[in-house]
Write a protein that holds these residues in place. Structure first.
Motif, short mmCIF file in Angstrom:
data_model
loop_
_atom_site.label_atom_id
_atom_site.label_comp_id
_atom_site.label_asym_id
_atom_site.label_seq_id
_atom_site.Cartn_x
_atom_site.Cartn_y
_atom_site.Cartn_z
N VAL A 131 0.85 -1.20 0.00
CA VAL A 131 0.00 0.00 0.00
C VAL A 131 0.88 1.25 0.00
O VAL A 131 0.64 2.19 -0.77
CB VAL A 131 -0.96 -0.01 1.22
CG1 VAL A 131 -1.60 1.35 1.44
CG2 VAL A 131 -2.02 -1.09 1.04
N VAL A 132 1.90 1.26 0.83
CA VAL A 132 2.84 2.39 0.86
C VAL A 132 3.46 2.58 -0.52
O VAL A 132 3.54 3.71 -1.03
CB VAL A 132 3.93 2.18 1.94
CG1 VAL A 132 4.99 3.27 1.87
CG2 VAL A 132 3.31 2.14 3.33
N GLU A 133 3.84 1.49 -1.15
CA GLU A 133 4.48 1.56 -2.47
C GLU A 133 3.55 2.12 -3.54
O GLU A 133 3.93 3.02 -4.30
CB GLU A 133 4.98 0.17 -2.88
CG GLU A 133 5.69 0.17 -4.22
CD GLU A 133 6.24 -1.20 -4.59
OE1 GLU A 133 6.33 -1.47 -5.81
OE2 GLU A 133 6.60 -1.98 -3.69
N VAL A 134 2.31 1.60 -3.62
CA VAL A 134 1.42 2.06 -4.69
C VAL A 134 0.92 3.48 -4.46
O VAL A 134 0.62 4.19 -5.42
CB VAL A 134 0.24 1.10 -4.95
CG1 VAL A 134 0.76 -0.29 -5.31
CG2 VAL A 134 -0.74 1.05 -3.80
N MET A 135 0.86 3.91 -3.22
CA MET A 135 0.48 5.29 -2.96
C MET A 135 1.63 6.24 -3.29
O MET A 135 1.40 7.34 -3.80
CB MET A 135 0.03 5.46 -1.51
CG MET A 135 -1.25 4.69 -1.18
SD MET A 135 -2.66 5.16 -2.20
CE MET A 135 -3.07 6.73 -1.46
N ALA A 136 2.86 5.79 -3.05
CA ALA A 136 4.03 6.60 -3.42
C ALA A 136 4.08 6.83 -4.93
O ALA A 136 4.54 7.88 -5.39
CB ALA A 136 5.31 5.93 -2.93
N GLU A 137 3.57 5.88 -5.69
CA GLU A 137 3.51 6.04 -7.15
C GLU A 137 2.66 7.25 -7.54
O GLU A 137 2.84 7.82 -8.61
CB GLU A 137 2.94 4.78 -7.80
CG GLU A 137 3.84 3.58 -7.68
CD GLU A 137 3.18 2.27 -8.10
OE1 GLU A 137 3.87 1.24 -8.06
OE2 GLU A 137 1.97 2.28 -8.47
N LEU A 138 1.73 7.63 -6.67
CA LEU A 138 0.87 8.79 -6.91
C LEU A 138 1.41 10.05 -6.23
O LEU A 138 0.76 11.09 -6.22
CB LEU A 138 -0.54 8.52 -6.40
CG LEU A 138 -1.30 7.35 -7.01
CD1 LEU A 138 -2.67 7.22 -6.37
CD2 LEU A 138 -1.41 7.50 -8.51
N GLY A 139 2.58 9.91 -5.61
CA GLY A 139 3.16 11.04 -4.90
C GLY A 139 2.61 11.24 -3.50
O GLY A 139 2.76 12.31 -2.91
N LEU A 140 1.95 10.21 -2.95
CA LEU A 140 1.38 10.29 -1.61
C LEU A 140 2.21 9.42 -0.67
O LEU A 140 2.29 8.20 -0.85
CB LEU A 140 -0.09 9.84 -1.62
CG LEU A 140 -1.00 10.68 -2.53
CD1 LEU A 140 -2.39 10.09 -2.59
CD2 LEU A 140 -1.03 12.13 -2.07
N ASP A 141 2.81 10.04 0.32
CA ASP A 141 3.72 9.36 1.23
C ASP A 141 2.99 8.86 2.48
O ASP A 141 2.56 9.65 3.31
CB ASP A 141 4.83 10.32 1.63
CG ASP A 141 5.87 9.69 2.54
OD1 ASP A 141 5.82 8.46 2.77
OD2 ASP A 141 6.74 10.43 3.04
N LEU A 142 2.85 7.56 2.59
CA LEU A 142 2.23 6.96 3.77
C LEU A 142 3.27 6.36 4.71
O LEU A 142 2.91 5.70 5.68
CB LEU A 142 1.24 5.85 3.36
CG LEU A 142 0.01 6.30 2.57
CD1 LEU A 142 -0.92 5.12 2.35
CD2 LEU A 142 -0.72 7.42 3.24
N SER A 143 4.53 6.60 4.44
CA SER A 143 5.59 5.95 5.22
C SER A 143 5.58 6.35 6.69
O SER A 143 6.08 5.60 7.54
CB SER A 143 6.96 6.23 4.61
OG SER A 143 7.27 7.61 4.69
N GLN A 144 5.01 7.50 7.02
CA GLN A 144 4.96 7.94 8.42
C GLN A 144 3.61 7.67 9.07
O GLN A 144 3.41 7.96 10.25
CB GLN A 144 5.29 9.43 8.52
CG GLN A 144 6.67 9.79 7.99
CD GLN A 144 7.77 9.03 8.70
OE1 GLN A 144 7.85 9.02 9.92
NE2 GLN A 144 8.63 8.37 7.93
#
Length: 136
Positions: free
Chosen positions: A50-63
């Motif tokens: 989920v973190v990876e596919v959201m990062a593809e959209l420029g949305l950082d869920l890592s925190q």
């Protein structure tokens, strides 16, 4: 000052669907909607796919991290959107409830999570249109 509509996304682990939905609505609403997410039985961490596919959209869920579902969060929300949490989701009079039936990304690789993300994005866009009709 006026009240912003508040949306609560709830799934079991708050590690996938509800996190994606909250991030997408927060991004698209640009401060016009208060957004929260929670889980009826929160996981320890967010699903890495989920973190990876959201990062593809420029949305950082890592925190981000899974949060527990509380009575206060449900009471504060105008709209509660459930995603597979079943009877664990509390029901209060006067709230709008939607149940989004979506595949669970738990244990899935990014290839299988992307279509879930994309379906959530479509639903979030439609929800935002309902919450705040276009001004033009």
């Amino acid at each position: 000052m006026f009240d912003l509509p508040e949306v609560l996304f709830v799934c079991v682990h708050n590690a996938g669907r509800s996190q994606m939905a909250a991030a997408l609505l927060h991004h698209h609403a640009q401060g016009r909607v208060l957004v929260r997410s929670a889980g009826s039985s929160p996981a320890d961490t967010i699903n890495p796919a989920v973190v990876e596919v959201m990062a593809e959209l420029g949305l950082d869920l890592s925190q981000e991290f899974p949060k527990p579902l509380t009575t206060e969060a449900v009471q504060a929300a105008d709209v509660v959107i459930t995603m597979g949490c079943g009877d664990a989701c509390q029901v209060f009079p006067g709230k709008r409830y939607l149940d989004w039936r979506l595949d669970d990304p738990a244990g899935q690789d990014p290839e299988h999570v992307r279509p879930i993300r994309d379906e959530i994005a479509r639903r979030v866009t439609a929800l935002l249109t309902e919450l705040e009709p276009a001004e033009a």
